[in-house]
Scaffold this active site. Structure first.
Site, mmCIF file in Angstrom:
data_model
loop_
_atom_site.group_PDB
_atom_site.id
_atom_site.type_symbol
_atom_site.label_atom_id
_atom_site.label_comp_id
_atom_site.label_asym_id
_atom_site.label_seq_id
_atom_site.Cartn_x
_atom_site.Cartn_y
_atom_site.Cartn_z
ATOM 1 N N LEU A 168 3.550 -8.972 -16.558
ATOM 2 C CA LEU A 168 4.268 -10.150 -17.043
ATOM 3 C C LEU A 168 5.786 -9.965 -17.014
ATOM 4 O O LEU A 168 6.505 -10.602 -17.781
ATOM 5 C CB LEU A 168 3.800 -10.478 -18.461
ATOM 6 C CG LEU A 168 2.307 -10.778 -18.596
ATOM 7 C CD1 LEU A 168 1.856 -10.668 -20.052
ATOM 8 C CD2 LEU A 168 1.994 -12.158 -18.051
ATOM 9 N N SER B 40 9.367 -9.153 -17.721
ATOM 10 C CA SER B 40 10.106 -8.766 -18.924
ATOM 11 C C SER B 40 9.278 -8.895 -20.196
ATOM 12 O O SER B 40 9.649 -8.364 -21.240
ATOM 13 C CB SER B 40 11.381 -9.612 -19.051
ATOM 14 O OG SER B 40 11.051 -10.988 -19.181
ATOM 15 N N GLY C 145 0.812 -1.205 0.000
ATOM 16 C CA GLY C 145 0.000 0.000 0.000
ATOM 17 C C GLY C 145 0.848 1.258 0.000
ATOM 18 O O GLY C 145 0.614 2.195 -0.780
ATOM 19 N N GLU D 176 -2.631 -7.083 1.748
ATOM 20 C CA GLU D 176 -1.759 -7.218 2.913
ATOM 21 C C GLU D 176 -2.428 -6.700 4.192
ATOM 22 O O GLU D 176 -1.777 -6.536 5.215
ATOM 23 C CB GLU D 176 -0.422 -6.492 2.677
ATOM 24 C CG GLU D 176 0.445 -7.205 1.651
ATOM 25 C CD GLU D 176 1.798 -6.542 1.445
ATOM 26 O OE1 GLU D 176 2.691 -7.193 0.876
ATOM 27 O OE2 GLU D 176 1.967 -5.358 1.837
ATOM 28 N N ASP E 25 4.135 -2.703 -7.520
ATOM 29 C CA ASP E 25 3.483 -1.622 -6.787
ATOM 30 C C ASP E 25 3.626 -0.295 -7.531
ATOM 31 O O ASP E 25 2.673 0.489 -7.611
ATOM 32 C CB ASP E 25 4.079 -1.494 -5.388
ATOM 33 C CG ASP E 25 3.870 -2.745 -4.555
ATOM 34 O OD1 ASP E 25 2.863 -3.447 -4.789
ATOM 35 O OD2 ASP E 25 4.721 -3.039 -3.699
ATOM 36 N N VAL F 290 11.843 1.898 -11.775
ATOM 37 C CA VAL F 290 11.966 1.479 -10.374
ATOM 38 C C VAL F 290 12.893 0.276 -10.229
ATOM 39 O O VAL F 290 13.660 0.183 -9.258
ATOM 40 C CB VAL F 290 10.571 1.199 -9.774
ATOM 41 C CG1 VAL F 290 10.669 0.476 -8.430
ATOM 42 C CG2 VAL F 290 9.809 2.506 -9.602
#
EC number: 2.7.1.15
Length: 293
Positions: free
Chosen positions: A218, A220, A40, A137, A249, A279
């Site tokens: 998916l 790569s 989150g 979560e 995320d 990221v």
């Protein structure tokens, strides 16, 4: 772009290893670091750094980790006035291999103290947001409560079904966009998406349960999206991965931002892929995002 996130906040204890530890194996870590995480929180921080007005509903512990997590989220444009403090802050023990893959053990802590009552108390926030971001979560009944409130108000509800588990139809009927990865989609449908035919069959199962659209991440291979009228593939961004923790995320946070600003589903998925691609080139699940996304 007003986005509410109902979900988890963790402290990530990250260990760099030559490979993911095997059963019965003792392995020396080459480095150790502490990062902010929780699905989150990761999604909220991504959306906040991309310019959205983000509010967070959740819990941290009444401890130093909790204070640090709150300060971090506030510094990245996430409002935390709706975050409670109780128990111990959630933690994740993360192994990151030299190839960039990861393995995660979760201690939920205060995240499992997020109740439907806490969510219901903030129903005005859910009703006035443009989009709601959810994961798994925190207790499932709290996720279901939030989705119902937002859906009845006509808001976009994005559910990242991770960690994967069986989901009630009551929840799925209120989901605008479901964002599983391959493994999660298989667990939800019993269909192994080994090719496009099986992938579409699995998406059909979720659409039949009332989900508005399915976006499958998916790795790569990019991402696949399908709703009642169209489907398509979006290629991944080619990068050298350093740490894949938080890539999904980041994808979800960016997807919410793109949809809120009016992008089509294909445009939103392409944008989310670009952010997730950046990221994975950084350590930790919440790197600073460069201007220009």
């Amino acid at each position: 772009m007003n986005i509410t996130v109902v979900g988890s906040i963790n402290i990530d204890l990250v260990y760099r290893v030559p490979h993911i530890v095997r059963e019965g194996e003792t392995l020396h870590s080459t480095s150790h670091s502490i990062h902010f995480g929780g699905k989150g929180s990761n999604q909220a921080v991504t959306a906040g750094q991309l310019g959205a007005n983000v509010r967070f509903i959740g819990k941290v512990g009444a401890d130093a980790f909790g204070e640090q997590a709150i300060e971090n989220m506030e510094s990245k444009n996430v409002r935390t006035d709706l975050v409670g403090r109780q128990g111990s802050t959630g933690q994740a023990i993360i192994q990151v291999s030299d190839s960039g893959e990861n393995s995660i053990v979760l201690f939920p802590g205060a995240n499992f103290l997020v109740t439907p009552n806490q969510v219901e108390q903030e129903m005005d926030v859910l009703r006035t947001s443009d989009a709601l971001l959810l994961q798994l979560e925190i207790p499932l009944e709290s996720v279901t409560k939030a989705a119902g409130i937002a859906a009845r108000a006509g808001k976009t509800v994005i559910l990242n079904p991770a960690p994967a588990r069986e989901l009630p139809d009551e929840l799925l009927r209120n989901v605008t966009i479901l964002t599983p990865n391959e493994t999660e989609l298989k667990q939800l449908t019993g269909i192994d998406p080994v090719d496009e035919v099986e992938l579409r069959k699995a998406c059909d199962v979720m659409l039949a349960k009332g989900v508005g659209a399915v976006v499958v991440t998916l790795g790569s291979k990019g991402a696949f999206y399908q709703d009642e009228t169209e489907f398509g593939w979006i290629d991944a961004v080619e990068v050298e991965p350093v740490d894949t923790t938080g890539a999904g995320d980041a994808f979800n946070g960016a997807l919410a931002v793109a949809l809120c600003r009016g992008d089509s589903i294909s445009e939103a998925v392409k944008y989310a892929n670009q952010v997730a691609g950046f990221v994975v080139t950084k350590m930790g699940a919440q790197p600073e995002l460069k201007a220009g996304f």
